[in-house]
Design a protein around this motif. Sequence first.
Motif, short mmCIF file in Angstrom:
data_model
loop_
_atom_site.label_atom_id
_atom_site.label_comp_id
_atom_site.label_asym_id
_atom_site.label_seq_id
_atom_site.Cartn_x
_atom_site.Cartn_y
_atom_site.Cartn_z
N ASN A 264 0.83 -1.21 0.00
CA ASN A 264 0.00 0.00 0.00
C ASN A 264 0.86 1.26 0.00
O ASN A 264 0.54 2.26 -0.66
CB ASN A 264 -0.92 0.01 1.22
CG ASN A 264 -1.99 -1.06 1.14
OD1 ASN A 264 -2.34 -1.51 0.06
ND2 ASN A 264 -2.49 -1.49 2.29
N MET A 265 1.96 1.21 0.73
CA MET A 265 2.86 2.36 0.76
C MET A 265 3.61 2.51 -0.56
O MET A 265 3.79 3.62 -1.07
CB MET A 265 3.86 2.21 1.91
CG MET A 265 3.23 2.11 3.29
SD MET A 265 4.43 1.75 4.59
CE MET A 265 5.44 3.23 4.54
N GLU A 266 4.04 1.39 -1.12
CA GLU A 266 4.86 1.43 -2.33
C GLU A 266 4.09 2.03 -3.51
O GLU A 266 4.65 2.79 -4.31
CB GLU A 266 5.33 0.01 -2.67
CG GLU A 266 6.16 -0.10 -3.94
CD GLU A 266 7.53 0.55 -3.79
OE1 GLU A 266 8.13 0.88 -4.83
OE2 GLU A 266 7.99 0.72 -2.64
N TYR A 267 2.80 1.69 -3.61
CA TYR A 267 1.99 2.16 -4.73
C TYR A 267 1.05 3.30 -4.35
O TYR A 267 0.09 3.58 -5.07
CB TYR A 267 1.19 0.99 -5.30
CG TYR A 267 2.07 -0.15 -5.74
CD1 TYR A 267 2.91 -0.04 -6.83
CD2 TYR A 267 2.09 -1.36 -5.02
CE1 TYR A 267 3.74 -1.07 -7.23
CE2 TYR A 267 2.92 -2.41 -5.40
CZ TYR A 267 3.74 -2.26 -6.50
OH TYR A 267 4.56 -3.28 -6.89
N GLY A 268 1.33 3.96 -3.21
CA GLY A 268 0.52 5.07 -2.76
C GLY A 268 1.11 6.41 -3.16
O GLY A 268 1.94 6.52 -4.07
N GLU A 269 0.66 7.44 -2.46
CA GLU A 269 1.12 8.80 -2.74
C GLU A 269 2.54 9.01 -2.23
O GLU A 269 3.11 8.18 -1.52
CB GLU A 269 0.17 9.82 -2.09
CG GLU A 269 -1.27 9.71 -2.55
CD GLU A 269 -1.43 10.05 -4.03
OE1 GLU A 269 -0.59 10.80 -4.55
OE2 GLU A 269 -2.38 9.54 -4.66
N ASP A 270 3.10 10.18 -2.58
CA ASP A 270 4.49 10.45 -2.22
C ASP A 270 4.68 10.57 -0.71
O ASP A 270 5.75 10.24 -0.19
CB ASP A 270 4.97 11.73 -2.90
CG ASP A 270 5.09 11.56 -4.41
OD1 ASP A 270 5.21 10.40 -4.85
OD2 ASP A 270 5.06 12.58 -5.14
N TYR A 271 3.65 11.07 -0.01
CA TYR A 271 3.81 11.27 1.43
C TYR A 271 3.75 9.96 2.22
O TYR A 271 3.94 9.96 3.42
CB TYR A 271 2.75 12.24 1.96
CG TYR A 271 1.31 11.84 1.66
CD1 TYR A 271 0.66 10.87 2.42
CD2 TYR A 271 0.62 12.45 0.61
CE1 TYR A 271 -0.64 10.51 2.14
CE2 TYR A 271 -0.69 12.09 0.32
CZ TYR A 271 -1.32 11.13 1.09
OH TYR A 271 -2.61 10.76 0.81
#
Length: 881
Positions: A264-271
Amino acid sequence: MSSLLTYAYLPFKSPYPTHPRRTLTLTSAISSPEKRARRKKKTKQPSEDSFVAVTAVSAGEKALRLTFMEELMERARSADTAGVSEVLYDMVAAGLSPGPRSFHGLIVSHVLKGDHEGAMHSLRRELSAGLCPLHETFVALIRLFGSKGYSTKGLEILAAMEKLNFDIRKAWLVLVEELVRHNHLADANMVFLKGAKGGLRATNDLYDLLIEEDCKVGDHSNALTIAYEMEAVGRMATTYHFNCLLSVQATCGIPEIAFATFENMEYGEDYMKPDTETYNWVIQAYTRAESYDRVQDVAELLGMMVEDHKRIQPNVKTYALLVECLTKYCVVREAIRHFRALKNFEGGTKVLHNEGNFGDPLSLYLRALCREGRIVELLEALEAMAKDNQPIPPRAMILSRKYRTLVSTWIEPLQEEAELGYEIDYIARYIAEGGVTGDRKRWVPRRGKTPLDPDAIGFIYSHPMETSFKQRCLEDWKMYHRKLLKTFRNEGLAALGEASESDYIRVEERLKKIIKGPDQNALKPKAASKMLVSELKEELEAQALPTDGTRNVLYQRVQKARRINRSRGRPLWVPPVEEEEEEVDEELDELISRIKLHEGDTEFWKRRFLGEDLNIGPGKPMGKENLELSDLLDDADVGEDTAKEVEDDDADEEEEEVEVTESQVGDRVKDKEVEAAKPLQMIGVQLLKDSDQTTPATRKSRRNLSRASMEDSDDDDWFPLDIHEALKEMRERKIFDVSDMYTIADVWGWIWEKELKNKPPLRWSQEWEVELAIKVMQKVIELGGTPTIGDCAMILRAAIRAPLPSAFLKILQTTHKLGYIFGSPLYNEIIILCLDLGELDAAIAIVADMETSGIAVPDETLDRVISARQIATTDDSSSQQ
């Protein structure tokens, strides 16, 4: 606390404090209707004298009240509740009624003193006086209740504030913060969630504090609920919040949960992109999971981290976790690479040790190096521990079954107890180890007939295969020359520079001979049914077994001895074979030294990819080269398969062949581990290897593969068979770019990697082995470890085999400092060996050290030393004349 809700707020209009009696009189006067017109008339035309009188009285009252308030607040700050009460009584005596601020000082003094009952009594006293408490008074009480953990009373105060129309958000924040700060986390979560459901919004700091503290105690549910509440009010979860959640998920034993969060973090927003700490938590989840093999998962994470090297760089915890993972799964070669990076951090070995938790990774790493015979790397690790002031853990000094530690378990013979020069009282040793009381460590079987080795504890599936330092040097030597042969055949004659075709053939044959190694059939025991009586007696005598009886008796005895050795995991006895001294051809060695590997040289491979520096000489076709090389390597590994003998007794033949096949399987497993532990290749090279290095087992499968490749030749992924033509095709089609050519050493700053990879390994020698053993023993003692007398005896025996008289005295002095004493026969053997080698000074120094340590020297030995000394003196005097 219900009394708080019975007092309504009375908004007095007068700006000056008034007495309750005066207030009552004034109110009753205002309520009489007949005096209303007269009062209005008087208010319209006030008397000048009365106004001056009221002003003078109010000014004097103000000054007096200010004096009392200064004294009251000073005593309140010092938590002097008695002093504050005295000031209040003095105010009443002076005709001044205490107001809300006066009672605020009284309540604050109780709060600072930590007396919640006194604070509540003061509040009730204030309310009974008909006053409404200040907002600050309620906040002070809530701060006190939060520090005490009285969340229910704090909620009651909040309810009273809300009924009195006060803004309760600040008080709610104070209550939650105080509960968290004083370790009342469950109450803090309850108060926070009640307020959030009521529409209160927390600060960013409070959201972060609650999520972090919940994750520290492993309360993933509340942390996730608070994160949802935070997102509901418009603040999205960032990398920091995801890392907090990962810290809990990494310890739950199910790494798939942590990896789902990571995705989820890898393919999420920059923040919310993963950072180094994110990778650390996921690697930890995979490393410490007690399920199936997780090395491949960690390797995939490592690849993603390397690809994102411009944004993320590893820290000391990353390297420590990688070393722990690779060590537990016996990928020792890769563990060594990451440990070299770890030791560059100050205190890196302390982080790896982790106070002995999670299987004591530092001890496992040291034991893995010892069991695989990697003593040079073991010495590097011990030196790094000395630099970090990290003592050697007791787990690393575990005893083997032969009472040897990592100081000597890698010295051949591996599974033998050291000769101490005297007979060992096994019964006394058994009792001393707790055999009578049941405290003695037992070696019991587990799955099958594999003995339970205490050294295997901590390794997840199987402990490293035990290899001597001599065998490790031989394997490294073969592996290095395998790489040379591959490079030599790829580059052809140009790799040798100015050389002829005959030189090419000589170098190739030399490399083949080195890779093949000594004849494997010589190490195989002969079938007992085909052995002569003299051979049977020789094998029995070598194992200290009886040699009397007929041939049938000797045959049965040999068979029984082999079965016992096989069941106990001991190697079968083979006749000693004299090693032939290898002829040294300096000219041929000089030609071989011209071959450059260029491993880890990214700039070289970039130029090669771009078509630069191509010097291709005459050589053999690529397909034939690879086939012959693979056949050669197979012959070196499984050469014993074709040398099976047929015995008269089928059962005996089956039993004896088991040991051979087990050794073959072990060799194959080692080769697979070596291949798996190879460093990550550059992407372009790997693409070419995928299409070029597929080596079928038979020629028939090779023909089928080539036929299939011809059928798929129209596919877009087709490349020419020639590696240089393939590179040219990739450049023209822009499939690959040189900017993507990098290794883990390039992006993580391993400047030492290139030199170490291309450095030829040293050949084993007995002298080198003794020098390393002495260094390891001294370093272990420096780090707080205690070698056994068996360790000292094995190092001494290795020095005798060398022979290395200069090391005798150093080993004996270290042994005597540890409080160990050998038997007289061992001392006599050393002294006589020194005399036979002409090392008179060494023999005299050994005798002097024995006398200093209080060890009796036999008279015969002294006589021999004295006579040798006299002969040497006579020779010196005659030579001078």
